[in-house]
Scaffold this motif. Structure first.
Motif, PDB file in Angstrom:
ATOM      1  N   LEU A 126       0.689  -1.269   0.148  1.00 23.20           N
ATOM      2  CA  LEU A 126       0.017  -0.022   0.123  1.00 23.20           C
ATOM      3  C   LEU A 126       0.843   1.310  -0.026  1.00 23.20           C
ATOM      4  O   LEU A 126       0.435   2.273  -0.410  1.00 23.20           O
ATOM      5  N   GLY A 127       2.127   1.075   0.449  1.00 19.61           N
ATOM      6  CA  GLY A 127       3.003   2.443   0.487  1.00 19.61           C
ATOM      7  C   GLY A 127       3.273   2.904  -0.843  1.00 19.61           C
ATOM      8  O   GLY A 127       4.001   3.850  -1.003  1.00 19.61           O
ATOM      9  N   HIS A 128       3.559   1.706  -1.832  1.00 17.33           N
ATOM     10  CA  HIS A 128       3.836   2.151  -3.367  1.00 17.33           C
ATOM     11  C   HIS A 128       2.537   3.130  -3.846  1.00 17.33           C
ATOM     12  O   HIS A 128       2.903   3.864  -4.746  1.00 17.33           O
ATOM     13  N   LEU A 129       1.470   3.056  -3.305  1.00 20.38           N
ATOM     14  CA  LEU A 129       0.213   3.994  -3.682  1.00 20.38           C
ATOM     15  C   LEU A 129       0.684   5.454  -3.492  1.00 20.38           C
ATOM     16  O   LEU A 129       0.088   6.633  -3.958  1.00 20.38           O
ATOM     17  N   LEU A 130       1.644   5.852  -2.401  1.00 20.92           N
ATOM     18  CA  LEU A 130       1.884   7.189  -2.074  1.00 20.92           C
ATOM     19  C   LEU A 130       3.410   7.263  -1.825  1.00 20.92           C
ATOM     20  O   LEU A 130       4.065   7.106  -0.907  1.00 20.92           O
ATOM     21  N   PRO A 131       3.952   8.098  -3.009  1.00 18.10           N
ATOM     22  CA  PRO A 131       5.434   8.351  -2.916  1.00 18.10           C
ATOM     23  C   PRO A 131       5.987   9.083  -1.462  1.00 18.10           C
ATOM     24  O   PRO A 131       5.053   9.950  -1.364  1.00 18.10           O
ATOM     25  N   GLU A 132       7.083   8.755  -1.199  1.00 25.15           N
ATOM     26  CA  GLU A 132       7.448   9.692   0.101  1.00 25.15           C
ATOM     27  C   GLU A 132       7.809  11.038  -0.303  1.00 25.15           C
ATOM     28  O   GLU A 132       8.236  11.410  -1.358  1.00 25.15           O
ATOM     29  N   GLY A 133       7.362  11.867   0.255  1.00 25.82           N
ATOM     30  CA  GLY A 133       7.634  13.273   0.101  1.00 25.82           C
ATOM     31  C   GLY A 133       6.644  14.128  -0.548  1.00 25.82           C
ATOM     32  O   GLY A 133       6.712  15.100  -1.104  1.00 25.82           O
ATOM     33  N   THR A 134       5.408  13.496  -0.593  1.00 28.23           N
ATOM     34  CA  THR A 134       4.266  14.081  -1.308  1.00 28.23           C
ATOM     35  C   THR A 134       3.750  15.068  -0.515  1.00 28.23           C
ATOM     36  O   THR A 134       3.403  14.879   0.675  1.00 28.23           O
ATOM     37  N   PRO A 135       3.401  16.033  -1.240  1.00 32.32           N
ATOM     38  CA  PRO A 135       2.977  17.252  -0.320  1.00 32.32           C
ATOM     39  C   PRO A 135       1.336  16.901  -0.066  1.00 32.32           C
ATOM     40  O   PRO A 135       0.691  16.225  -0.724  1.00 32.32           O
ATOM     41  N   THR A 136       0.918  17.464   1.270  1.00 30.53           N
ATOM     42  CA  THR A 136      -0.466  17.025   1.941  1.00 30.53           C
ATOM     43  C   THR A 136      -1.594  17.282   1.228  1.00 30.53           C
ATOM     44  O   THR A 136      -2.554  16.307   1.007  1.00 30.53           O
ATOM     45  N   PRO A 137      -1.829  18.339   0.267  1.00 27.11           N
ATOM     46  CA  PRO A 137      -2.896  18.439  -0.616  1.00 27.11           C
ATOM     47  C   PRO A 137      -3.052  17.591  -1.788  1.00 27.11           C
ATOM     48  O   PRO A 137      -4.149  17.337  -2.154  1.00 27.11           O
ATOM     49  N   LEU A 138      -1.890  17.026  -1.926  1.00 26.72           N
ATOM     50  CA  LEU A 138      -1.773  16.185  -3.356  1.00 26.72           C
ATOM     51  C   LEU A 138      -2.303  14.808  -2.712  1.00 26.72           C
ATOM     52  O   LEU A 138      -2.204  14.051  -3.978  1.00 26.72           O
ATOM     53  N   ILE A 139      -2.210  14.600  -1.828  1.00 29.59           N
ATOM     54  CA  ILE A 139      -2.336  12.814  -1.381  1.00 29.59           C
ATOM     55  C   ILE A 139      -3.514  12.238  -1.727  1.00 29.59           C
ATOM     56  O   ILE A 139      -3.387  11.273  -2.500  1.00 29.59           O
ATOM     57  N   PRO A 140      -4.728  12.731  -1.734  1.00 22.06           N
ATOM     58  CA  PRO A 140      -5.791  12.101  -2.175  1.00 22.06           C
ATOM     59  C   PRO A 140      -5.902  11.986  -3.702  1.00 22.06           C
ATOM     60  O   PRO A 140      -6.116  10.701  -3.971  1.00 22.06           O
ATOM     61  N   ALA A 141      -5.450  12.846  -4.309  1.00 20.85           N
ATOM     62  CA  ALA A 141      -5.323  12.943  -5.919  1.00 20.85           C
ATOM     63  C   ALA A 141      -4.436  11.860  -6.039  1.00 20.85           C
ATOM     64  O   ALA A 141      -4.519  11.136  -7.329  1.00 20.85           O
ATOM     65  N   LEU A 142      -3.221  11.931  -5.657  1.00 24.05           N
ATOM     66  CA  LEU A 142      -1.973  10.862  -6.017  1.00 24.05           C
ATOM     67  C   LEU A 142      -2.281   9.438  -5.716  1.00 24.05           C
ATOM     68  O   LEU A 142      -1.901   8.571  -6.406  1.00 24.05           O
ATOM     69  N   ILE A 143      -2.968   9.191  -4.660  1.00 20.52           N
ATOM     70  CA  ILE A 143      -3.352   7.699  -4.434  1.00 20.52           C
ATOM     71  C   ILE A 143      -4.438   7.321  -5.429  1.00 20.52           C
ATOM     72  O   ILE A 143      -4.303   6.345  -5.861  1.00 20.52           O
ATOM     73  N   LEU A 144      -5.505   8.137  -6.031  1.00 22.12           N
ATOM     74  CA  LEU A 144      -6.415   7.910  -6.918  1.00 22.12           C
ATOM     75  C   LEU A 144      -5.573   7.647  -8.408  1.00 22.12           C
ATOM     76  O   LEU A 144      -5.897   6.664  -8.998  1.00 22.12           O
ATOM     77  N   ILE A 145      -4.572   8.484  -8.454  1.00 27.68           N
ATOM     78  CA  ILE A 145      -3.679   8.197  -9.910  1.00 27.68           C
ATOM     79  C   ILE A 145      -2.931   6.959  -9.556  1.00 27.68           C
ATOM     80  O   ILE A 145      -3.026   6.257 -10.674  1.00 27.68           O
ATOM     81  N   GLU A 146      -2.292   6.491  -8.642  1.00 24.54           N
ATOM     82  CA  GLU A 146      -1.549   5.555  -8.436  1.00 24.54           C
ATOM     83  C   GLU A 146      -2.300   4.290  -8.436  1.00 24.54           C
ATOM     84  O   GLU A 146      -2.079   3.244  -8.965  1.00 24.54           O
ATOM     85  N   THR A 147      -3.399   4.389  -7.784  1.00 27.20           N
ATOM     86  CA  THR A 147      -4.438   3.039  -7.746  1.00 27.20           C
ATOM     87  C   THR A 147      -4.924   2.939  -9.370  1.00 27.20           C
ATOM     88  O   THR A 147      -4.882   1.528  -9.620  1.00 27.20           O
TER      89      THR A 147
END
Length: 200
Positions: A126-147
């Motif tokens: 599950l950690g691969h869905l969120l790269p390290e050092g991602t800014p907090t506002p981008l977290i939901p969008a990035l998880i959606l994109i990675e999924t």
């Protein structure tokens, strides 16, 4: 009869029955039947040496836990090697030029590796869905994109493999058509295209 360049990728039929199953089962006929000389047979010794070599090449980079995949991966590699080599023969059909064949092989293996990773190491998977050092506002969008990226991976790779195989076959078809068309008109250019075809 008016044929297009893409007709070479349609599965050949005999009496309305698709021959893709026969072409996929044909490599199994190359295996020797077991008898009392099975171990000392030169053909089976060569096949065992070849399968051992493929297995060693596949499993050397993996740790001991990954060696449980040796049988399925070696079988898949040898199966793909055999049907692709048989597809090089004249008037035969290569099943891996069909998207359905590539997806049927890609999807179960992708799902098995995904579920095995989630079962054995859920936090790392599950950690691969969120790269390290991602800014907090981008977290939901990035998880959606990675999924989404993870879920469409087998489809994207299957389409890419099919497109690469199709492009190679189409290039050979176009050059061979040019060779035969130019032979009566400009024989020198026809010989040049034939040599390019031979090199290809």
């Amino acid at each position: 009869m008016n044929l297009s360049f893409f007709d070479q990728f349609t599965s050949p039929c005999l009496l309305g029955i698709p021959l893709i199953l026969l072409s996929m089962l044909f490599p199994a006929l190359l295996l020797p039947a077991p008898d009392n000389r099975w171990i000392t047979n030169r053909l089976s010794t060569l096949q065992l040496w070849f399968s051992h070599l493929i297995t060693k090449q596949l499993m050397t980079p993996l740790n001991k836990g990954g060696h449980k995949w040796a049988l399925i991966l070696t079988s898949l590699m040898m199966f793909l090697l055999m049907i692709n080599l048989l597809g090089l023969l004249p008037y035969t059909f290569t099943p891996t030029t069909q998207l359905s064949m590539n997806m049927a092989l890609a999807f179960p293996l992708w799902l098995a590796t995904l579920l095995t990773g989630l079962r054995n190491q859920p936090s790392i998977s599950l950690g691969h869905l969120l790269p390290e050092g991602t800014p907090t506002p981008l977290i939901p969008a990035l998880i959606l994109i990675e999924t989404t990226s993870l879920l469409i991976r087998p489809l994207a790779l299957g389409v890419r493999l099919t497109a690469n195989l199709t492009a190679g076959h189409l290039l050979i078809q176009l050059i061979s058509t040019a060779t035969t068309a130019l032979l009566p008109i400009i024989p020198a250019v026809s010989i040049l295209t034939a040599s390019i075809l031979l090199l290809l």
